[in-house]
Design a protein around this motif. Structure first.
Motif, PDB file in Angstrom:
ATOM      1  N   TRP A 156     -10.884   1.213  -3.516  1.00  0.00           N
ATOM      2  CA  TRP A 156     -10.626   2.403  -4.338  1.00  0.00           C
ATOM      3  C   TRP A 156      -9.375   2.226  -5.197  1.00  0.00           C
ATOM      4  O   TRP A 156      -9.303   2.752  -6.318  1.00  0.00           O
ATOM      5  N   GLU A 157      -8.406   1.466  -4.704  1.00  0.00           N
ATOM      6  CA  GLU A 157      -7.223   1.176  -5.525  1.00  0.00           C
ATOM      7  C   GLU A 157      -7.604   0.333  -6.742  1.00  0.00           C
ATOM      8  O   GLU A 157      -7.073   0.532  -7.847  1.00  0.00           O
ATOM      9  N   TRP A 196     -11.580  -0.638   2.432  1.00  0.00           N
ATOM     10  CA  TRP A 196     -11.933   0.644   1.819  1.00  0.00           C
ATOM     11  C   TRP A 196     -10.850   1.085   0.828  1.00  0.00           C
ATOM     12  O   TRP A 196     -11.127   1.402  -0.325  1.00  0.00           O
ATOM     13  N   GLN A 197      -9.598   1.071   1.288  1.00  0.00           N
ATOM     14  CA  GLN A 197      -8.517   1.545   0.435  1.00  0.00           C
ATOM     15  C   GLN A 197      -8.255   0.597  -0.732  1.00  0.00           C
ATOM     16  O   GLN A 197      -8.018   1.038  -1.861  1.00  0.00           O
ATOM     17  N   THR A 198      -8.344  -0.703  -0.476  1.00  0.00           N
ATOM     18  CA  THR A 198      -8.144  -1.666  -1.564  1.00  0.00           C
ATOM     19  C   THR A 198      -9.223  -1.517  -2.635  1.00  0.00           C
ATOM     20  O   THR A 198      -8.944  -1.599  -3.835  1.00  0.00           O
ATOM     21  N   ALA A 200     -12.060   8.161  -6.821  1.00  0.00           N
ATOM     22  CA  ALA A 200     -11.171   7.229  -6.126  1.00  0.00           C
ATOM     23  C   ALA A 200      -9.919   7.926  -5.612  1.00  0.00           C
ATOM     24  O   ALA A 200      -9.459   7.656  -4.490  1.00  0.00           O
ATOM     25  N   ARG A 206       0.820  -1.211   0.000  1.00  0.00           N
ATOM     26  CA  ARG A 206       0.000   0.000   0.000  1.00  0.00           C
ATOM     27  C   ARG A 206       0.855   1.263   0.000  1.00  0.00           C
ATOM     28  O   ARG A 206       0.508   2.265  -0.617  1.00  0.00           O
ATOM     29  N   ARG A 245      -9.908   7.630  -1.542  1.00  0.00           N
ATOM     30  CA  ARG A 245      -9.098   6.510  -1.089  1.00  0.00           C
ATOM     31  C   ARG A 245      -8.485   6.743   0.293  1.00  0.00           C
ATOM     32  O   ARG A 245      -8.440   5.838   1.130  1.00  0.00           O
ATOM     33  N   HIS A 246      -8.033   7.966   0.556  1.00  0.00           N
ATOM     34  CA  HIS A 246      -7.312   8.248   1.800  1.00  0.00           C
ATOM     35  C   HIS A 246      -8.220   8.783   2.909  1.00  0.00           C
ATOM     36  O   HIS A 246      -7.731   9.187   3.958  1.00  0.00           O
ATOM     37  N   ARG A 275       0.731   4.306  -2.697  1.00  0.00           N
ATOM     38  CA  ARG A 275       0.585   5.721  -2.333  1.00  0.00           C
ATOM     39  C   ARG A 275       1.629   6.574  -3.052  1.00  0.00           C
ATOM     40  O   ARG A 275       1.339   7.692  -3.498  1.00  0.00           O
ATOM     41  N   HIS A 303      -2.133  11.087   0.256  1.00  0.00           N
ATOM     42  CA  HIS A 303      -3.108  10.401  -0.570  1.00  0.00           C
ATOM     43  C   HIS A 303      -2.713   8.942  -0.775  1.00  0.00           C
ATOM     44  O   HIS A 303      -3.407   8.237  -1.444  1.00  0.00           O
TER      45      HIS A 303
END
Length: 339
Positions: free
Chosen positions: A115-116, A111-113, A99, A39, A103-104, A43, A339
């Motif tokens: 949006w990635e 959640w982050q995965t 996204a 991750r 994402r952040h 970023r 971000h």
């Protein structure tokens, strides 16, 4: 030069600028899955384009708006006939922007995965579909006597267009990889350089096949010159990348994009959308153009506004020119700039 021909050139420049700039940030989006290992590295990749991705899309708005104003017949046929692929691109651009910003906003892994994943797929699809769309424009589509597209969606998915989609997908990914190598430090930079070398070979294969096909089908001496420039620039970018001259590699990959897009427009002119049913039904720069008075007003507006936009965007790239790495990330993703 007559105004309708001048505006054909200006629209070609706008699309070229869009693919040069948005091309590498599509590529960075693709590389979030292909290059980043965790991750933090994702970023880093996202932060390389964080200050500029939305400004890059201004070129798309300008190209679309200029087409609408200067060549309304072209705009109407293009956006009605290519409605579904262009709608998919538009949706991707919208959710991709969301996204980047969302994402952040939360720390949860799911959640982050999620949006990635959106960033990746919303980068892959437009990168592919733009190639499909422009290949069809150059090849020609089923346009009737009234200037309307009379084909179907599946007519757009012909072998030439699909190859064009692969070209833009590979080329933008390569362009993004050399941009990441230019903008990062440490392991991400090393891996980006290796990825660029690998993807560059695939780019050379599909791009050469597509451009030679285009030249054989509708090219002339000018388009052949653009083909040669694009091919030499791609070879130069690969050599520069191998020598770890990232600035030269990025510049030359950009020249490759410029040469390839220039070749498509040179192969297209004086048509703007050829008809495969009857050449007499093709839309041309002359019969699809607005009135001379409209084009004159647009020319004065462009002369006044364009330098301001170029200066502002150039300043943005200058301000955010430094390299970044995982060591520059905040310990928490909750900061305003993280971000």
């Amino acid at each position: 030069m007559e105004l309708h021909n001048l505006w054909f050139v200006l629209i070609a420049v706008l699309w070229t600028g869009y693919f040069f700039l948005e091309g590498f940030d599509f590529g960075v989006g693709v590389l979030t899955k292909l290059l980043a290992r965790d991750r933090e590295e994702r970023r880093v990749l996202i932060n390389t384009i964080g200050p500029v991705w939305d400004g890059n899309e201004v070129w798309l708005l300008s190209a679309g708006g200029a087409t609408f104003a200067a060549f309304p017949e072209w705009y109407a046929t293009l956006f009605s006939g290519f409605y579904l692929p262009l709608l998919i691109i538009l949706i991707c651009l919208i959710v991709r922007g969301v996204a980047f910003e969302y994402r952040h906003q939360r720390h949860g892994g799911r959640w982050q995965t999620g949006w990635e994943n959106v960033i990746f797929y919303a980068s892959v699809l437009p990168a592919f579909l733009w190639g499909v769309a422009f290949a069809n424009i150059v090849r020609g589509v089923k346009i009737g006597a009234d200037g309307e597209y009379v084909g179907g969606f599946w007519d757009l998915l012909n072998p030439y267009a699909l190859l064009g989609g692969l070209v833009t997908l590979f080329l933008f990914t390569f362009h993004g990889a050399v941009f990441v190598a230019l903008k990062t430090l440490g392991p991400v930079r090393e891996r980006a350089s290796r990825t660029a070398a690998f993807v560059g070979i695939g780019t050379a294969v599909v791009a050469l096949a597509f451009l030679i096909w285009t030249q054989a089908d509708s090219g002339d001496g000018w388009s052949l010159g653009a083909l040669v420039v694009a091919a030499l620039a791609l070879v130069g970018a690969l050599v520069a990348n191998r020598l770890r001259r990232e600035g030269w590699a990025f510049g030359l990959s950009g020249v490759t994009v410029v040469g390839a897009v220039a070749m498509l427009f040179l192969s297209l002119f004086p048509d703007v959308m050829p008809s495969t049913l009857d050449p007499a039904w093709s839309l041309t720069a002359e019969n699809a153009a607005s009135t001379p008075y409209t084009l004159k007003i647009m020319t004065w507006c462009a002369l006044l506004a364009t330098p301001v936009v170029l200066l502002y965007q150039g300043w943005t790239y200058w301000v955010f020119r430094k390299r970044i790495g995982t060591q520059h990330l905040a310990a928490s993703a909750s900061g305003a700039g993280a971000h």
